[in-house]
Structure formats: C-alpha cells, structure tokens
Motif scaffolding. Structure first.
Motif, PDB file in Angstrom:
ATOM      1  N   VAL A 354       0.835  -1.200   0.000  1.00 51.13           N
ATOM      2  CA  VAL A 354       0.000   0.000   0.000  1.00 51.13           C
ATOM      3  C   VAL A 354       0.869   1.248   0.000  1.00 51.13           C
ATOM      4  CG1 VAL A 354      -1.704   1.308   1.323  1.00 51.13           C
ATOM      5  CG2 VAL A 354      -1.900  -1.184   1.155  1.00 51.13           C
ATOM      6  N   ALA A 355       1.991   1.184   0.733  1.00 54.35           N
ATOM      7  CA  ALA A 355       2.858   2.357   0.851  1.00 54.35           C
ATOM      8  C   ALA A 355       3.451   2.772  -0.478  1.00 54.35           C
ATOM      9  CB  ALA A 355       3.973   2.067   1.848  1.00 54.35           C
ATOM     10  N   LYS A 356       3.503   1.841  -1.436  1.00 55.71           N
ATOM     11  CA  LYS A 356       4.125   2.158  -2.719  1.00 55.71           C
ATOM     12  C   LYS A 356       3.127   2.689  -3.740  1.00 55.71           C
ATOM     13  CE  LYS A 356       7.803  -1.227  -2.125  1.00 55.71           C
ATOM     14  NZ  LYS A 356       8.470  -2.424  -2.664  1.00 55.71           N
ATOM     15  N   LYS A 357       1.864   2.822  -3.344  1.00 60.69           N
ATOM     16  CA  LYS A 357       0.874   3.326  -4.288  1.00 60.69           C
ATOM     17  C   LYS A 357       1.128   4.796  -4.598  1.00 60.69           C
ATOM     18  CE  LYS A 357      -3.409   2.291  -3.655  1.00 60.69           C
ATOM     19  NZ  LYS A 357      -4.716   2.135  -3.000  1.00 60.69           N
ATOM     20  N   ASN A 358       0.928   5.168  -5.857  1.00 56.74           N
ATOM     21  CA  ASN A 358       1.105   6.556  -6.264  1.00 56.74           C
ATOM     22  C   ASN A 358      -0.213   7.317  -6.298  1.00 56.74           C
ATOM     23  OD1 ASN A 358       4.008   6.916  -6.885  1.00 56.74           O
ATOM     24  ND2 ASN A 358       3.624   5.173  -8.228  1.00 56.74           N
ATOM     25  N   ASN A 359      -1.307   6.611  -6.026  1.00 53.68           N
ATOM     26  CA  ASN A 359      -2.611   7.258  -5.966  1.00 53.68           C
ATOM     27  C   ASN A 359      -3.287   6.847  -4.668  1.00 53.68           C
ATOM     28  OD1 ASN A 359      -3.060   8.480  -8.832  1.00 53.68           O
ATOM     29  ND2 ASN A 359      -2.274   6.412  -9.184  1.00 53.68           N
ATOM     30  N   GLN A 360      -3.966   7.784  -4.048  1.00 55.60           N
ATOM     31  CA  GLN A 360      -4.672   7.495  -2.809  1.00 55.60           C
ATOM     32  C   GLN A 360      -5.904   8.375  -2.737  1.00 55.60           C
ATOM     33  OE1 GLN A 360      -5.566   5.178  -0.630  1.00 55.60           O
ATOM     34  NE2 GLN A 360      -3.380   4.906  -0.233  1.00 55.60           N
ATOM     35  N   PHE A 447       2.550  16.747  -6.193  1.00 57.36           N
ATOM     36  CA  PHE A 447       1.363  15.899  -6.259  1.00 57.36           C
ATOM     37  C   PHE A 447       0.139  16.734  -6.614  1.00 57.36           C
ATOM     38  CE2 PHE A 447       2.226  17.160  -1.923  1.00 57.36           C
ATOM     39  CZ  PHE A 447       0.996  17.606  -1.431  1.00 57.36           C
ATOM     40  N   ARG A 448      -0.895  16.050  -7.043  1.00 58.99           N
ATOM     41  CA  ARG A 448      -2.149  16.697  -7.448  1.00 58.99           C
ATOM     42  C   ARG A 448      -3.284  16.169  -6.590  1.00 58.99           C
ATOM     43  NH1 ARG A 448      -3.964  17.290 -13.629  1.00 58.99           N
ATOM     44  NH2 ARG A 448      -2.636  19.122 -13.318  1.00 58.99           N
ATOM     45  N   ILE A 449      -4.145  17.076  -6.141  1.00 56.37           N
ATOM     46  CA  ILE A 449      -5.339  16.707  -5.364  1.00 56.37           C
ATOM     47  C   ILE A 449      -6.566  17.130  -6.150  1.00 56.37           C
ATOM     48  CG2 ILE A 449      -6.620  17.084  -3.228  1.00 56.37           C
ATOM     49  CD1 ILE A 449      -3.947  17.498  -1.828  1.00 56.37           C
ATOM     50  N   VAL A 450      -7.484  16.187  -6.311  1.00 64.26           N
ATOM     51  CA  VAL A 450      -8.734  16.430  -7.037  1.00 64.26           C
ATOM     52  C   VAL A 450      -9.896  16.123  -6.102  1.00 64.26           C
ATOM     53  CG1 VAL A 450     -10.040  15.951  -9.138  1.00 64.26           C
ATOM     54  CG2 VAL A 450      -7.561  15.611  -9.112  1.00 64.26           C
ATOM     55  N   VAL A 451     -10.938  16.946  -6.147  1.00 68.22           N
ATOM     56  CA  VAL A 451     -12.128  16.753  -5.314  1.00 68.22           C
ATOM     57  C   VAL A 451     -13.316  16.464  -6.216  1.00 68.22           C
ATOM     58  CG1 VAL A 451     -13.641  17.764  -3.568  1.00 68.22           C
ATOM     59  CG2 VAL A 451     -11.199  18.330  -3.585  1.00 68.22           C
ATOM     60  N   VAL A 461     -11.932  12.688  -2.198  1.00 68.66           N
ATOM     61  CA  VAL A 461     -10.699  13.468  -2.303  1.00 68.66           C
ATOM     62  C   VAL A 461      -9.605  12.520  -2.759  1.00 68.66           C
ATOM     63  CG1 VAL A 461      -9.055  14.949  -1.105  1.00 68.66           C
ATOM     64  CG2 VAL A 461     -11.469  14.981  -0.453  1.00 68.66           C
ATOM     65  N   LYS A 462      -9.022  12.793  -3.927  1.00 67.55           N
ATOM     66  CA  LYS A 462      -8.029  11.898  -4.522  1.00 67.55           C
ATOM     67  C   LYS A 462      -6.707  12.625  -4.687  1.00 67.55           C
ATOM     68  CE  LYS A 462      -7.189   8.955  -8.571  1.00 67.55           C
ATOM     69  NZ  LYS A 462      -7.716   8.489  -9.885  1.00 67.55           N
TER      70      LYS A 462
END
Length: 487
Positions: A354-360, A447-451, A461-462
């Motif tokens: 999970v720690a290696k995921k680039n999207n959360q 990083f990018r945050i999208v709502v 929230v991604k």
C-alpha cells in the motif's frame, strides 16, 4: 458573461438504504389492502392520494399499516401517545448502522457478534427497538419512566414473537434505580460543577478533539432535572455498542404545539423537559463523561439546528475523541443527528504494497449543507500554502497542484501542524523516527489533489503523485496531513 453563482448542493435526502428511498409509501395500494386505512385516504388538489396529517388517527393508522405491510410488525399505541413516522425513524437506524460499520473507531465486543444498543425513552411506540431488531437483528434495551409507555412497549414487543427475545424493556425509577437490577455507579452523583476528574479513561496516544474543559460550558445552559438518563440505568459492567434517543425537544407543551400542519400526538413526558432538548442532551453528555467507553457510540436526535453547534462545542470541551453530525430529511420534516465517542480512533496499519501506491483517496461523508467541493478545494490549497508549499489551483476542474520541498516536508512531519483548530477534522499527532521522515531520493515532492462530488453530502478526495519515483510519499502525506471530517 460573468460567472454564474454555483448551483447550491442538493438538500440531503432519505438514507439510501431506507426501504422508502426509492419506493415511498403508496397510499392507494395500502388503502386497497387494508380496509381500516381506506377511510383516511383522499385525493389532494394534484390528484394524488394523501391523508390529513393533522388527524392523529390517520397518522397512527398509517404507521400501523406501514409497520405491518413493510416490516411484518404488529403495532399499536393508545390515544395521545407519540406516533412515529416510519421512514424518518428508519433513517436514524441506518445512520447508526453506518457509524458501527465505519473504521473511525475500532469495534468492541459486547455480546458476541450481535449489536446491542439502548433506546433512551423508548415510549409506548417502541419504534427504534422494533425497527432495529426486525431490519438488522440488533438487540435492544428500551427504557422509560411512565407506566403507560412501559405497558404498551411491552405489548408491542410481545406482539412480535419473532423478535421479542431481542428486546428488553427496562423501567427507570425516579430515584435512579432500574427494575432490572443495580444501576451503574450506584450511589455516585455526578455534578459538572464538582471536582470529579474527567480524564481518567485511557485514551491511548490519540486525541482528535481538544482536551476537556468540563467546567467551562456544560453549566451554561438550564440544568436538566428528572429521571436518570444513562447513569443509574445501565447495569454494573454493562457494555453497549450504541445509545440512541429521541429527546423531549421542547420546554413547554405550548411550544410543542406550534406546528398546526401535523398531529403525531405526544405526552408531556415525551415532548417536554425543563431546558428542552439542549438540557436533556447535555445530561447525556455529562453521563457519557462518567460512562466513557461503556458505550461505543453515544447518539441523539436533535430537533433544532441552532442547538447542534452548541452541543458540538460542549462535546469538544469534555474531551471526546470524535463527533459526527448528520441531517435526517423526510418530506418537509428536518431533524439532525449527533454522535460522539470516547473510544480512541483506530490507527490503520500501512502494508508495504500500500505504501508504494502513487494514488490514494478517501471520502468526506456527511458534509454540512453550506459546504461544497469548492470549499474543500480552497481549504486544501490554503492548508498547503500556509505550510510554505507552492500551490496552483483550477476551480473549474476542482484540481490543486502542490509542490513542497523535502526539508519542509520533514519539518512538518516531525513537529506536526500547530494551531490547527478546525472543529470538524480529526487530528492524530505522530512522531517520526530518525533524521528524516521522507525517503532521501528526492528534493521536491509534487502531487495533485482532485475533489469529486460522489453524491449530495459526500466528496471523494483523490491525491496522485506527479513524481512516480517517490515511493511511499503519498501515504505519508495522507497519514500526516489528511484529517477526516467529523460531522
């Protein structure tokens, strides 16, 4: 032309798991199936079947046939007792179901795998235990003080033998004892002006809301005096998953009768107490300070929105770990729900993959009506800008791009964010080991945050790393920066 005002978020609607969310009661069908209901049904000006909501007999018969037709429950109450609306009461049951299923606080063991709760002031109608037992198989304690309420609650339970073993009706005596046995903390009085310590529970290393200041706010409202609410009602060592309550909303019966458009009955004991709902729920808060983790989730319905903010403030002052609120909407009727807990929030274990995921991503549920996706986006941008990050937002696509230096990240993650005082967010401080909290393989994190709005009142929230060579960084940000809103 200039930008138009953004369309306001849709009003909260009936709970999606409510039996009536997509199929409202069909009065014509019910009248054809149940002859006793037919005389109360007529066509309104739009040609739709309806009833006279100011007629107690009509509302009582509607409740009876709905419980029989949709829930296979046999039910009745005598004249003058409070008559519940089935769809609205179902909303409350499903909200508690959501709380219990959430991962905000860890599950506790009460009676095996069966959920067990208490309904404070169950009334003659006993509606919450009946619905909770029939819909979800929950076990209930229903409490009350009047002989009429206790007698008819017992009747309604015994009239449904398929769930009767799940429901206990418990009489509350005015002296604080119960007919079922010794009360919890028997002989111990609790006065918010006294010297009783409120920090004796083990809260672990997690504190979501500010430390308690019990003396500050609880005594600022009219004091409740009357039969016990929770203290003296629970048995010694009794553990419950939740409590729920439809409190006396009003201070006088004159205030209770101000709505001429409905008639759902209700006795003074059910509708009125000195100080109204604010005083009653304040007593629940006081009792919960003593009972602490004896109950996993404390909840109550609230009739006046103006009281909601006051009650949330009181809860913050007594040091609860989390508060959540919601709005119950059914037809033209609005009620609110408030829930709190003293159970320390669960810490999630981060697995290596999970720690290696680039999207959360994570969900913000139960957004208050005045807030929307743009408010959350602006809050995110303001948060990171305050920390020294470079931010570029696009309001039309609900995106904010963030760039932050490694040294800034490490400083933030070591010390935490000081002075963050947003009421509706959780904050779980952690410390970092070693000289650096982030991997050494980069100097700047982008990083990018999208709502996204999923459904009214719920946002997704991604976050996604723009530098895919930075393993684990997004998970670090999620754990350190993201606060889950508590409503």
């Amino acid at each position: 032309m200039g930008g138009k005002k953004r369309r306001r978020m849709e009003r909260p609607s009936i709970h999606p798991r409510n039996k009536y969310s997509e199929n409202p009661p069909d009065f014509a069908l019910l009248a054809s199936v149940y002859p006793s209901f037919k005389p109360f049904v007529f066509l309104n000006r739009a040609g739709r079947p309806t009833i006279d909501w100011t007629d107690f007999n009509a509302t009582r018969e509607l409740t009876r046939v709905l419980l029989l037709h949709d829930h296979v429950l046999t039910w009745w109450i005598p004249d003058g007792q409070l008559c519940p609306t089935v769809p609205n009461r179902s909303n409350y049951i499903h909200w508690i179901e959501d709380l219990l299923a959430s991962e905000i606080i860890p599950k506790t063991s009460t009676a095996g795998d069966r959920v067990r709760g208490i309904d404070i002031g169950t009334g003659a109608n006993c509606i919450y235990p009946l619905l909770g037992a029939s819909l979800l198989g929950w076990s209930f304690v229903g409490t009350d003080v009047t002989d009429v309420a206790l007698e008819w609650a017992e009747r309604n339970v015994s009239s449904n033998p398929h769930i009767s073993e799940l429901i206990e009706i418990r009489k509350v005596e005015s002296d604080g004892s119960t007919s079922s046995g010794e009360g919890l903390h028997n002989g111990e009085s609790f006065n918010v002006k006294g010297k009783k310590e409120v920090s004796e529970t083990s809260a672990g290393d997690t504190e979501v809301l500010p430390p308690s200041s019990l003396h500050a706010d609880l005594s600022s409202t009219k004091s409740y005096y009357g039969p016990p609410v929770l203290l003296g009602v629970l048995k010694d060592g009794e553990k419950l998953d939740f409590c729920m309550c439809n409190p006396p909303f009003f201070e006088t019966m004159e205030e209770a009768g101000l709505n001429p458009k409905t008639s759902f009955g209700g006795t003074p004991k059910e509708m009125v107490c000195p100080g109204g709902e604010k005083a009653f729920i304040t007593r629940m808060i006081e009792d919960s300070v003593v009972l602490k983790q004896s109950i996993r989730w404390y909840t109550s319905m609230v009739g006046k929105k103006s009281n909601l903010k006051i009650l949330v403030s009181k809860l913050r002052d007594v040091g609860v770990t989390i508060v959540k609120t919601t709005e119950f909407v059914q037809g033209q009727t609005c009620r609110w729900g408030i829930a709190w807990s003293f159970v320390p929030p669960a810490r999630k274990i981060i697995l290596p993959h999970v720690a290696k995921k680039n999207n959360q991503s994570f969900m913000l549920e139960g957004l208050q009506r005045q807030f929307s996706a743009i408010n959350v986006l602006q809050s995110v941008e303001s948060f990171f800008s305050t920390l020294g990050a470079s931010c570029k937002s696009n309001a039309s696509s609900f995106v904010v791009d963030v760039s932050i230096l490694k040294d800034q990240c490490n400083a933030i993650l070591r010390t935490g964010v000081q002075g963050y005082n947003e009421n509706n967010y959780q904050y779980m401080p952690e410390t970092c080991n070693g000289s650096s909290c982030l991997p050494p393989s980069f100097e700047e994190l982008c990083f990018r945050i999208v709502v996204f709005q999923q459904i009214p009142g719920t946002l997704l929230v991604k976050g996604s790393l723009k530098d895919r060579k930075s393993p684990g960084s997004e998970e670090e940000l999620k754990n350190k920066f993201c606060r889950e809103k508590a409503f």
